[in-house]
Design a protein around this motif. Structure first.
Motif, PDB file in Angstrom:
ATOM      1  N   ALA A  93     -12.224 -44.607  31.648  1.00 24.60           N
ATOM      2  CA  ALA A  93     -10.958 -43.992  31.214  1.00 24.60           C
ATOM      3  C   ALA A  93     -10.465 -44.563  29.878  1.00 24.60           C
ATOM      4  CB  ALA A  93      -9.889 -44.207  32.281  1.00 24.60           C
ATOM      5  N   THR A  94     -10.720 -45.851  29.628  1.00 28.67           N
ATOM      6  CA  THR A  94     -10.138 -46.493  28.434  1.00 28.67           C
ATOM      7  C   THR A  94     -10.693 -45.870  27.137  1.00 28.67           C
ATOM      8  OG1 THR A  94     -10.040 -48.513  29.773  1.00 28.67           O
ATOM      9  CG2 THR A  94      -9.506 -48.721  27.435  1.00 28.67           C
ATOM     10  N   HIS A 188      -3.542 -45.305  41.135  1.00 34.70           N
ATOM     11  CA  HIS A 188      -4.583 -44.670  41.950  1.00 34.70           C
ATOM     12  C   HIS A 188      -4.629 -45.334  43.334  1.00 34.70           C
ATOM     13  CE1 HIS A 188      -8.808 -44.108  43.321  1.00 34.70           C
ATOM     14  NE2 HIS A 188      -8.545 -42.875  42.914  1.00 34.70           N
ATOM     15  N   TYR A 320     -18.005 -53.868  38.975  1.00 35.60           N
ATOM     16  CA  TYR A 320     -17.132 -53.507  37.852  1.00 35.60           C
ATOM     17  C   TYR A 320     -17.349 -54.492  36.714  1.00 35.60           C
ATOM     18  CZ  TYR A 320     -14.408 -50.599  41.110  1.00 35.60           C
ATOM     19  OH  TYR A 320     -14.006 -49.663  42.014  1.00 35.60           O
TER      20      TYR A 320
END
Ligand code: T4K
Length: 379
Positions: A93-94, A188, A320
């Motif tokens: 997303a960034t 989220h 991640y």
């Protein structure tokens, strides 16, 4: 003799959402149903906004339907163009928020201790086309705010902070959403505080209230005028109502996670090859993720080995943020994506593992997870 460790009966994920009492949710839904008002700045929306202003200790806040739309809108609000310096060690997303604004992401290496953008490498990436810095408080650890501000002032750049992982983080008692020009939060379902899907922007400039209201509502000024090419970024009443219910549980969830956090640190203390992210003394933590680093040489097994073998115990950890954004097919040909320029990011991305961490777990669960982890060393 080695103790035999049984797999967990139910799958253990890295996180589980706070689920408020369903009766309370139905109560809220009934109110919404009776009002027949489902979106566009309704009662629940405005109430959540007020509650979050207080919780996050920020002067201004604008709710969004998710964090990504919020980030895209923040770039537009600040009129960012051409090139923006960001990190490759983040969620897609960034940098994607930049591309959706026709801005080229310029990847900067990270600090191996905090995993945040390396402030000492930012200046060498600034060109006449640079208009801003989009930094991420990775896993809730604040970036070097003062240094980033100095650089931004010197080169007249705008700053956006991606605080998707940083709900409730404070520096010296100041909410993390007070720094830079705009800060983005994600709500989220996987986040400590959530609205199923949702997000917010926080800022100190009152003028952004109007601008953001326009940008997230198609640019509609009134029934006769549309003055900006806006999008639809609005949070609806059901999302907001869930958020209000979730907020009631947040302190209890943080308390439970604090206990689990200490348990992890205790059970994994002094294991060669396993380390944690440094804690900063003046920072109130987020308790969003529990992350470890595995040094293959010292531990004897790689991060990927651990990640794969946990699965046979019904434990689903996450890598991640693998792969690095700079390795995505649509970014990897950028000059700044050259792995030679991003040595720390490439090293860290192979070492990091996000562990199960949510209030429903017991200390005994953490103890078992740690025992299993330790057993891999001798397997
Ligand atoms: N910037 C950063 C730095 C971010 O990390 C993110 C989002 C954003 C921006 C964008 O914000 P949003 O537009 O999303 O508001 C998850 C989330 O979807 C994403 O929000 C988050 N970062 C990212 C770090 O994690 P995935 O693809 O890893 O999610 P998923 O579906 O694999 O879920 C992870 C685990 O959570 C599952 O194994 C089980 C559990 N889970 C998940 C969901 C959706 C549940 O228990 N219940 C659920 O409803 O991205």
């Amino acid at each position: 003799m080695l103790e035999k460790i049984m797999p967990f009966k139910k799958p253990i994920y890295i996180t589980r959402p706070i689920l408020p009492d369903l009766n309370k949710v139905v109560e809220k839904l009934t109110k919404i149903w009776n009002s027949k008002w489902l979106s566009n700045n309704g009662y629940q929306h405005n109430l959540l906004e007020k509650k979050l202003l207080k919780y996050l200790k920020v002067p201004f806040l604008s709710l969004f339907n998710n964090g990504t739309t919020a980030l895209i809108t923040a770039c537009k609000c600040l009129d960012l163009k051409y090139e923006v310096i960001t990190t490759p060690f983040t969620f897609p997303a960034t940098p994607n928020a930049l591309i959706w604004n026709n801005i080229k992401p310029i990847f900067c290496d990270i600090n191996p201790k905090t995993m945040n953008i390396d402030v000492d490498k930012i200046e060498s990436l600034i060109s006449t086309k640079t208009t801003g810095i989009l930094a991420v408080h990775v896993f809730g650890t604040p970036c070097k705010i003062n240094r980033i501000e100095q650089i931004a002032k010197k080169y007249r750049l705008k700053i956006i902070y991606d605080a998707a992982h940083s709900f409730g983080v404070e520096i010296d008692g100041k909410g993390i959403g007070n720094f830079g020009d705009i800060t983005m939060f994600s709500f989220h379902a996987t986040k400590l505080f959530h609205t199923c899907e949702g997000g917010a922007l926080t800022y100190n400039n009152m003028d952004f209230n109007k601008e953001l209201a326009l940008l997230k509502n198609f640019g509609i000024k009134n029934e006769n005028e549309v003055i900006l090419p806006g999008l639809n970024g609005k949070m609806n009443e059901i999302q907001a109502a869930i958020g209000i219910c979730v907020l009631e549980y947040i302190e209890e969830e943080i308390y439970k996670r604090q206990i689990l956090y200490s348990a992890y640190k205790n059970f994994l203390n002094n294991i060669e090859g396993i380390s944690f992210i440094d804690e900063l003394p003046n920072v109130k933590k987020s308790y969003q993720y529990f992350v470890i680093k595995i040094n293959e040489k010292n531990f004897g097994k790689s991060r990927d080995y651990i990640y794969e073998n946990f699965k046979s115990y019904n434990i689903f950890t996450r890598k991640y943020f693998f792969p690095l954004c700079s390795e995505y097919p649509f970014y990897k040909n950028l000059p700044s994506a050259n792995p030679k320029l991003l040595p720390n990011a490439h090293k860290i991305v192979d070492e990091v593992l996000t562990m199960p961490f949510y209030g429903e777990l017991y200390v005994e669960d953490i103890e078992n997870i740690c025992k299993i982890l330790k057993s891999f060393r001798n397997s």
